[in-house]
Design a protein around this motif. Structure first.
Motif, PDB file in Angstrom:
ATOM      1  N   GLU A 131       0.802  -1.218   0.000  1.00 58.87           N
ATOM      2  CA  GLU A 131       0.000   0.000   0.000  1.00 58.87           C
ATOM      3  C   GLU A 131       0.838   1.273   0.000  1.00 58.87           C
ATOM      4  N   VAL A 132       2.161   1.145   0.159  1.00 54.74           N
ATOM      5  CA  VAL A 132       3.035   2.319   0.233  1.00 54.74           C
ATOM      6  C   VAL A 132       4.194   2.127  -0.741  1.00 54.74           C
ATOM      7  N   VAL A 133       5.221   2.951  -0.609  1.00 52.81           N
ATOM      8  CA  VAL A 133       6.406   2.881  -1.467  1.00 52.81           C
ATOM      9  C   VAL A 133       7.619   2.556  -0.591  1.00 52.81           C
ATOM     10  N   GLU A 134       8.369   1.545  -0.975  1.00 52.73           N
ATOM     11  CA  GLU A 134       9.575   1.159  -0.252  1.00 52.73           C
ATOM     12  C   GLU A 134      10.802   1.707  -0.998  1.00 52.73           C
ATOM     13  N   VAL A 135      11.594   2.527  -0.315  1.00 51.77           N
ATOM     14  CA  VAL A 135      12.746   3.181  -0.940  1.00 51.77           C
ATOM     15  C   VAL A 135      14.017   2.738  -0.226  1.00 51.77           C
ATOM     16  N   ALA A 136      14.948   2.142  -0.979  1.00 55.01           N
ATOM     17  CA  ALA A 136      16.266   1.785  -0.453  1.00 55.01           C
ATOM     18  C   ALA A 136      17.239   2.900  -0.839  1.00 55.01           C
ATOM     19  N   ILE A 137      17.728   3.635   0.158  1.00 57.50           N
ATOM     20  CA  ILE A 137      18.557   4.820  -0.077  1.00 57.50           C
ATOM     21  C   ILE A 137      20.003   4.504   0.289  1.00 57.50           C
ATOM     22  N   VAL A 138      20.917   4.778  -0.642  1.00 58.85           N
ATOM     23  CA  VAL A 138      22.353   4.625  -0.410  1.00 58.85           C
ATOM     24  C   VAL A 138      22.959   6.019  -0.323  1.00 58.85           C
ATOM     25  N   VAL A 139      23.620   6.316   0.793  1.00 55.81           N
ATOM     26  CA  VAL A 139      24.237   7.624   1.018  1.00 55.81           C
ATOM     27  C   VAL A 139      25.743   7.505   0.787  1.00 55.81           C
ATOM     28  N   GLY A 140      26.301   8.412  -0.021  1.00 56.36           N
ATOM     29  CA  GLY A 140      27.713   8.331  -0.380  1.00 56.36           C
ATOM     30  C   GLY A 140      28.648   8.445   0.814  1.00 56.36           C
ATOM     31  N   LYS A 141      28.252   9.161   1.861  1.00 58.94           N
ATOM     32  CA  LYS A 141      29.080   9.325   3.058  1.00 58.94           C
ATOM     33  C   LYS A 141      28.224   8.969   4.272  1.00 58.94           C
ATOM     34  N   GLU A 144      28.546   9.365   7.377  1.00 55.97           N
ATOM     35  CA  GLU A 144      28.442  10.349   8.460  1.00 55.97           C
ATOM     36  C   GLU A 144      27.409  11.438   8.161  1.00 55.97           C
ATOM     37  N   ALA A 145      26.845  11.438   6.958  1.00 56.29           N
ATOM     38  CA  ALA A 145      25.843  12.437   6.593  1.00 56.29           C
ATOM     39  C   ALA A 145      24.522  12.158   7.309  1.00 56.29           C
ATOM     40  N   GLU A 146      23.713  13.191   7.464  1.00 59.54           N
ATOM     41  CA  GLU A 146      22.400  13.080   8.095  1.00 59.54           C
ATOM     42  C   GLU A 146      21.342  13.016   6.995  1.00 59.54           C
ATOM     43  N   LEU A 147      20.415  12.071   7.110  1.00 58.96           N
ATOM     44  CA  LEU A 147      19.436  11.830   6.049  1.00 58.96           C
ATOM     45  C   LEU A 147      18.057  12.347   6.468  1.00 58.96           C
ATOM     46  N   PHE A 148      17.395  13.034   5.534  1.00 61.32           N
ATOM     47  CA  PHE A 148      16.043  13.536   5.740  1.00 61.32           C
ATOM     48  C   PHE A 148      15.164  13.074   4.583  1.00 61.32           C
ATOM     49  N   MET A 149      13.916  12.757   4.879  1.00 62.65           N
ATOM     50  CA  MET A 149      12.936  12.433   3.850  1.00 62.65           C
ATOM     51  C   MET A 149      11.767  13.388   3.999  1.00 62.65           C
ATOM     52  N   ASP A 150      11.559  14.238   2.996  1.00 67.54           N
ATOM     53  CA  ASP A 150      10.503  15.252   3.026  1.00 67.54           C
ATOM     54  C   ASP A 150      10.610  16.121   4.273  1.00 67.54           C
ATOM     55  N   GLN A 174      21.295   8.861  10.893  1.00 66.02           N
ATOM     56  CA  GLN A 174      22.672   9.241  10.590  1.00 66.02           C
ATOM     57  C   GLN A 174      23.588   8.084  10.958  1.00 66.02           C
ATOM     58  N   GLY A 175      24.688   7.937  10.196  1.00 67.32           N
ATOM     59  CA  GLY A 175      25.679   6.924  10.537  1.00 67.32           C
ATOM     60  C   GLY A 175      25.563   5.640   9.760  1.00 67.32           C
ATOM     61  N   PHE A 176      24.700   5.559   8.749  1.00 67.26           N
ATOM     62  CA  PHE A 176      24.534   4.337   7.964  1.00 67.26           C
ATOM     63  C   PHE A 176      24.757   4.640   6.477  1.00 67.26           C
ATOM     64  N   VAL A 177      25.096   3.600   5.735  1.00 67.08           N
ATOM     65  CA  VAL A 177      25.241   3.731   4.283  1.00 67.08           C
ATOM     66  C   VAL A 177      23.904   3.488   3.593  1.00 67.08           C
ATOM     67  N   THR A 178      23.140   2.525   4.083  1.00 68.37           N
ATOM     68  CA  THR A 178      21.891   2.134   3.438  1.00 68.37           C
ATOM     69  C   THR A 178      20.729   2.291   4.410  1.00 68.37           C
ATOM     70  N   TYR A 179      19.630   2.854   3.930  1.00 70.57           N
ATOM     71  CA  TYR A 179      18.406   3.004   4.707  1.00 70.57           C
ATOM     72  C   TYR A 179      17.241   2.436   3.891  1.00 70.57           C
ATOM     73  N   VAL A 180      16.274   1.855   4.572  1.00 69.44           N
ATOM     74  CA  VAL A 180      15.016   1.458   3.939  1.00 69.44           C
ATOM     75  C   VAL A 180      13.923   2.321   4.549  1.00 69.44           C
ATOM     76  N   VAL A 181      13.261   3.117   3.710  1.00 64.86           N
ATOM     77  CA  VAL A 181      12.275   4.095   4.160  1.00 64.86           C
ATOM     78  C   VAL A 181      10.964   3.816   3.440  1.00 64.86           C
ATOM     79  N   TYR A 182       9.864   3.965   4.159  1.00 63.14           N
ATOM     80  CA  TYR A 182       8.534   3.802   3.567  1.00 63.14           C
ATOM     81  C   TYR A 182       7.860   5.174   3.479  1.00 63.14           C
ATOM     82  N   VAL A 183       7.279   5.471   2.321  1.00 62.30           N
ATOM     83  CA  VAL A 183       6.585   6.737   2.103  1.00 62.30           C
ATOM     84  C   VAL A 183       5.265   6.465   1.400  1.00 62.30           C
ATOM     85  N   GLU A 184       4.377   7.445   1.481  1.00 58.60           N
ATOM     86  CA  GLU A 184       3.103   7.346   0.777  1.00 58.60           C
ATOM     87  C   GLU A 184       3.325   7.552  -0.726  1.00 58.60           C
ATOM     88  N   PRO A 185       2.455   7.014  -1.576  1.00 64.12           N
ATOM     89  CA  PRO A 185       2.581   7.269  -3.023  1.00 64.12           C
ATOM     90  C   PRO A 185       2.541   8.770  -3.310  1.00 64.12           C
TER      91      PRO A 185
END
Length: 334
Positions: free
Chosen positions: A104-114, A116-122, A128-139
């Motif tokens: 029912e939603v959207v699954e996004v696998a995000i790879v951050v180049g660094k 130590e960067a802080e990640l924001f979605m909308d 912070q502190g990871f290379v890969t994140y799995v985030v769920y968002v509405e369509p």
């Protein structure tokens, strides 16, 4: 104060906390049995946030799924599966619920180049502190942004539909250094001593670190593509296993042998579910590996602007990828 009284006073906060948690869970279970799912979800959220126990995240996710809060449900169900040691029956239940919510939603696998960067979605902080994140968002339309001091923001905008699974790479490039101040003019002297050799200014043709960054980055790109190809092969193998199990079950139990992959009547149903989950996970990791390679390759190629080589040269990288594997062709000189 007597020793026994002091001991009782020291143990009070822990006892109070345990009693408070027990009361919260009692209210949550009572509300759920009465069909007041929203009240039960509030209580389980309190238990989850106060303890971090993945069991309460799972119960919260199941209630949110019943309330059709699909994004929150997917997030809490994944937390429960990633952090909890559940029984096989409980894991099957949570996996089935997560699969239903993710549709029912959207699954996004995000790879951050660094990392130590802080990640924001909308605009909402993810972590912070990871290379890969799995985030769920509405369509719909969304923006992912990675920030790190001294670097340009890595921004990714996308639009997705219900049930989509998307890989997204965010590269962060270092900000260019501040311009060097002009060399001050030296006033002429009437009687100057014999001038010595002038101190040489740094060469402006480039720096030796640029070629090293490019060679290392392109090597990592090649390795990432090969790793992605390996995971793609693994996904294909699991797909074959799942298809074989499905054919066996259809031959013996009909089309509803494992209805919605939630039945445990046949011992092969959990095996089929695990094969399908493994196939999907390996396929997603393969995509993430290819995206990560693209992030590293973009950073390496960008070094032509912020770290040019001392001598003129050129490079051309041609990525080559298919569903079963991939690679890169590198042409040029360093």
């Amino acid at each position: 104060m007597s020793p026994s009284a002091a001991s009782s006073s020291a143990a009070s906060p822990a006892a109070t906390s345990a009693a408070s948690l027990a009361e919260t869970l009692r209210r949550a279970e009572q509300a759920r049995r009465a069909g007041r799912w929203a009240d039960a979800a509030v209580a389980y959220r309190t238990a989850w946030e106060s303890t971090g126990d993945p069991r309460w995240a799972g119960e919260l996710g199941l209630l949110e799924l019943s309330l059709r809060r699909y994004r929150d449900a997917a997030e809490h169900l994944r937390r429960a599966l990633d952090g909890g040691a559940h029984s096989s029956g409980a894991r099957a239940r949570l996996r089935g619920a997560l699969q239903q919510a993710a549709q029912e939603v959207v699954e996004v696998a995000i790879v951050v180049g660094k990392p130590e960067a802080e990640l924001f979605m909308d605009g909402r902080r993810v972590g912070q502190g990871f290379v890969t994140y799995v985030v769920y968002v509405e369509p719909g339309s969304h923006e992912a942004r990675a920030t790190l001091q001294g670097h340009e923001d890595g921004v990714g905008r996308f639009e997705a539909q219900r049930g989509d699974k998307l890989p997204l790479g965010l590269a962060l490039e270092e900000k260019p250094p501040a311009p060097r101040p002009a060399r001050p003019a030296v006033a002429p002297r009437a009687a100057a001593a014999a001038p010595g050799p002038a101190a040489p200014w740094p060469a402006t043709g480039g720096t030796a670190i640029g070629p090293a960054i490019r060679v290392g980055g392109l090597a990592l790109v090649s390795a990432g593509v090969l790793v992605g190809a390996g995971f793609a092969i693994g996904s294909a193998v699991k797909d074959g296993e799942a298809e074989s199990l499905r054919e066996e079950l259809l031959a013996t139990g009909g089309e509803r042998a494992c209805h919605e992959l939630a039945s445990v009547d046949d011992a092969r149903c959990p095996d089929l579910e695990d094969a399908i989950r493994s196939r999907d996970a390996l396929g997603l990791v393969a995509l993430v590996s290819v995206v990560a390679s693209g992030v590293v390759g973009a950073a390496a190629l960008s070094s032509f602007w912020w770290a040019p080589a001392p001598e003129r040269g050129g490079v051309r990288v041609v990525p080559q990828a298919t569903a079963r594997g991939g690679g890169v062709r590198i042409e040029g000189a360093w």
